[in-house]
Design a protein around this motif. Structure first.
Motif, PDB file in Angstrom:
ATOM      1  N   ALA A 209      -9.259  26.803  -4.086  1.00  0.00           N
ATOM      2  CA  ALA A 209      -7.984  27.519  -3.996  1.00  0.00           C
ATOM      3  C   ALA A 209      -7.138  27.261  -5.236  1.00  0.00           C
ATOM      4  O   ALA A 209      -6.940  26.112  -5.633  1.00  0.00           O
ATOM      5  CB  ALA A 209      -7.237  27.082  -2.744  1.00  0.00           C
ATOM      6  N   ALA A 210      -6.619  28.335  -5.833  1.00  0.00           N
ATOM      7  CA  ALA A 210      -5.814  28.209  -7.050  1.00  0.00           C
ATOM      8  C   ALA A 210      -4.334  28.031  -6.757  1.00  0.00           C
ATOM      9  O   ALA A 210      -3.563  27.662  -7.638  1.00  0.00           O
ATOM     10  CB  ALA A 210      -6.023  29.436  -7.936  1.00  0.00           C
ATOM     11  N   SER A 211      -3.927  28.315  -5.513  1.00  0.00           N
ATOM     12  CA  SER A 211      -2.509  28.231  -5.176  1.00  0.00           C
ATOM     13  C   SER A 211      -2.365  27.891  -3.703  1.00  0.00           C
ATOM     14  O   SER A 211      -3.326  27.974  -2.928  1.00  0.00           O
ATOM     15  CB  SER A 211      -1.812  29.557  -5.464  1.00  0.00           C
ATOM     16  N   LYS A 212      -1.131  27.524  -3.310  1.00  0.00           N
ATOM     17  CA  LYS A 212      -0.862  27.230  -1.909  1.00  0.00           C
ATOM     18  C   LYS A 212      -1.096  28.473  -1.044  1.00  0.00           C
ATOM     19  O   LYS A 212      -1.651  28.381   0.052  1.00  0.00           O
ATOM     20  CB  LYS A 212       0.583  26.747  -1.757  1.00  0.00           C
ATOM     21  N   GLY A 213      -0.716  29.622  -1.550  1.00  0.00           N
ATOM     22  CA  GLY A 213      -0.924  30.848  -0.801  1.00  0.00           C
ATOM     23  C   GLY A 213      -2.397  31.135  -0.575  1.00  0.00           C
ATOM     24  O   GLY A 213      -2.799  31.572   0.508  1.00  0.00           O
ATOM     25  N   GLU A 214      -3.206  30.885  -1.608  1.00  0.00           N
ATOM     26  CA  GLU A 214      -4.648  31.095  -1.484  1.00  0.00           C
ATOM     27  C   GLU A 214      -5.245  30.110  -0.479  1.00  0.00           C
ATOM     28  O   GLU A 214      -6.118  30.464   0.323  1.00  0.00           O
ATOM     29  CB  GLU A 214      -5.315  30.952  -2.850  1.00  0.00           C
ATOM     30  N   LEU A 215      -4.769  28.870  -0.518  1.00  0.00           N
ATOM     31  CA  LEU A 215      -5.248  27.864   0.423  1.00  0.00           C
ATOM     32  C   LEU A 215      -4.862  28.246   1.853  1.00  0.00           C
ATOM     33  O   LEU A 215      -5.679  28.124   2.774  1.00  0.00           O
ATOM     34  CB  LEU A 215      -4.670  26.500   0.060  1.00  0.00           C
ATOM     35  N   ASP A 216      -3.637  28.737   2.035  1.00  0.00           N
ATOM     36  CA  ASP A 216      -3.212  29.196   3.359  1.00  0.00           C
ATOM     37  C   ASP A 216      -4.146  30.291   3.869  1.00  0.00           C
ATOM     38  O   ASP A 216      -4.512  30.321   5.048  1.00  0.00           O
ATOM     39  CB  ASP A 216      -1.777  29.739   3.308  1.00  0.00           C
ATOM     40  N   GLY A 217      -4.531  31.180   2.971  1.00  0.00           N
ATOM     41  CA  GLY A 217      -5.426  32.274   3.356  1.00  0.00           C
ATOM     42  C   GLY A 217      -6.793  31.775   3.769  1.00  0.00           C
ATOM     43  O   GLY A 217      -7.388  32.281   4.732  1.00  0.00           O
ATOM     44  N   ILE A 218      -7.310  30.772   3.056  1.00  0.00           N
ATOM     45  CA  ILE A 218      -8.615  30.202   3.401  1.00  0.00           C
ATOM     46  C   ILE A 218      -8.550  29.528   4.764  1.00  0.00           C
ATOM     47  O   ILE A 218      -9.462  29.669   5.592  1.00  0.00           O
ATOM     48  CB  ILE A 218      -9.064  29.207   2.312  1.00  0.00           C
ATOM     49  N   VAL A 219      -7.468  28.796   5.012  1.00  0.00           N
ATOM     50  CA  VAL A 219      -7.310  28.122   6.302  1.00  0.00           C
ATOM     51  C   VAL A 219      -7.287  29.148   7.433  1.00  0.00           C
ATOM     52  O   VAL A 219      -8.008  29.007   8.433  1.00  0.00           O
ATOM     53  CB  VAL A 219      -6.029  27.262   6.314  1.00  0.00           C
ATOM     54  N   GLU A 220      -6.489  30.196   7.269  1.00  0.00           N
ATOM     55  CA  GLU A 220      -6.399  31.211   8.319  1.00  0.00           C
ATOM     56  C   GLU A 220      -7.741  31.917   8.530  1.00  0.00           C
ATOM     57  O   GLU A 220      -8.202  32.085   9.666  1.00  0.00           O
ATOM     58  CB  GLU A 220      -5.324  32.241   7.969  1.00  0.00           C
ATOM     59  N   GLN A 221      -8.387  32.325   7.441  1.00  0.00           N
ATOM     60  CA  GLN A 221      -9.654  33.035   7.556  1.00  0.00           C
ATOM     61  C   GLN A 221     -10.726  32.168   8.213  1.00  0.00           C
ATOM     62  O   GLN A 221     -11.486  32.638   9.069  1.00  0.00           O
ATOM     63  CB  GLN A 221     -10.129  33.498   6.185  1.00  0.00           C
TER      64      GLN A 221
END
Length: 275
Positions: free
Chosen positions: A138-150
């Motif tokens: 993940a390159a950003s907090k938003g990207e990490l949030d997306g990975i967690v949700e997915q």
């Protein structure tokens, strides 16, 4: 390299890779694999082709070597003193036991879900975020949030935990913890998921949910499951390998193994004469 071996040739050589049909290419190829704990040989000259996009079940009586062989597929046996592996295990044609193999990266590509749910003593969010964070996915907090949700969505857990991601993963029920561990494995975008009796500690309702999840994940990953339940193997897998005394006795499509086994030992096990 990944062509199926004619049945007659396979029958004449225990070391010949056995591949039930050519529908899906191999993801993992094991060739003449033996596993030792000190002087004790737990796996004896096993060869098998594990296809992409299918669920492959390993069945057999307790102590037959199926979990030992499963752990050799992502080098988890490296953590056991005195364990050693002979033969070749190829992931997309690359030998996973070669000295240059990055074992951390290997275990990201070949994830594992254990018999007993083992969430980290961290929040639900951090259980999922840990792998992508250390692997730099993940390159950003938003990207990490997306990975967690997915990941939680793919594991069928998102709707149950989306409002309490800060709660401890260990506070979830047993079935939820196991789905959390599956989500954690999925989060690093693996190619293979190994499952070592993932439902043995769960009640029937939680078991059914895990089996539904396995079916939903099929086609996205190569999945290998060790199970003592022949009914579970029949429900979730398309390929089944029967282990006995450290060897693969028979490997084929699940329907063939359970309805028209070629080997007498397989038939005896399936019909409950031993095991």
């Amino acid at each position: 390299m990944n062509a199926p071996v004619p049945a007659a040739e396979a029958a004449n050589s225990s070391a010949a890779p056995v591949f039930p049909d050519p529908v899906s290419p191999s993801k993992i190829s094991a060739r003449g694999v033996s596993v030792y704990y000190g002087q004790k040989r737990a796996i004896d000259d096993v060869s098998i082709e594990i296809p992409k996009n299918y669920v492959t079940a390993f069945i057999g009586p307790s102590g037959c070597g199926k979990s030992t062989f499963l752990r050799s597929l992502n080098r988890m046996n490296d953590t056991i003193p005195g364990a050693r592996v002979e033969g070749e295990i190829l992931l997309d044609g690359m030998d996973i036991y070669r000295s240059a193999m990055d074992v951390v990266q290997l275990r990201a590509r070949v994830g594992m879900v254990f018999q007993k749910p083992n969430p980290f003593p961290k929040s639900i969010y951090e259980n999922i975020a840990y792998g992508p964070r250390i692997h730099g996915i993940a390159a950003s907090k938003g990207e990490l949030d997306g990975i967690v949700e997915q990941s939680l969505q793919r594991a069928g857990l998102w709707d149950e935990v989306k409002d309490r991601l800060g709660d401890s993963g260990t506070a979830l029920s047993g079935g939820q913890q196991q789905r959390l561990c599956i989500a954690r494995a999925i989060a690093v975008d693996p190619e293979v998921i190994l499952m070592d009796e993932p439902c043995s500690a769960l009640d029937p309702i939680a078991t059914a949910r895990i089996e539904e999840l396995i079916d939903e994940l099929r086609g996205r990953y190569a999945i290998v499951i060790v199970t003592h339940s022949m009914q579970q193997a029949a429900r979730v897998s398309q390929r089944t390998a029967f282990f006995h005394l450290g060897k693969i006795v028979e490997y084929g499509t699940t329907s063939d193994i359970f309805t028209t086994p070629r080997e007498e030992r397989t038939k005896d096990y399936i019909t409950g004469r031993y095991g």
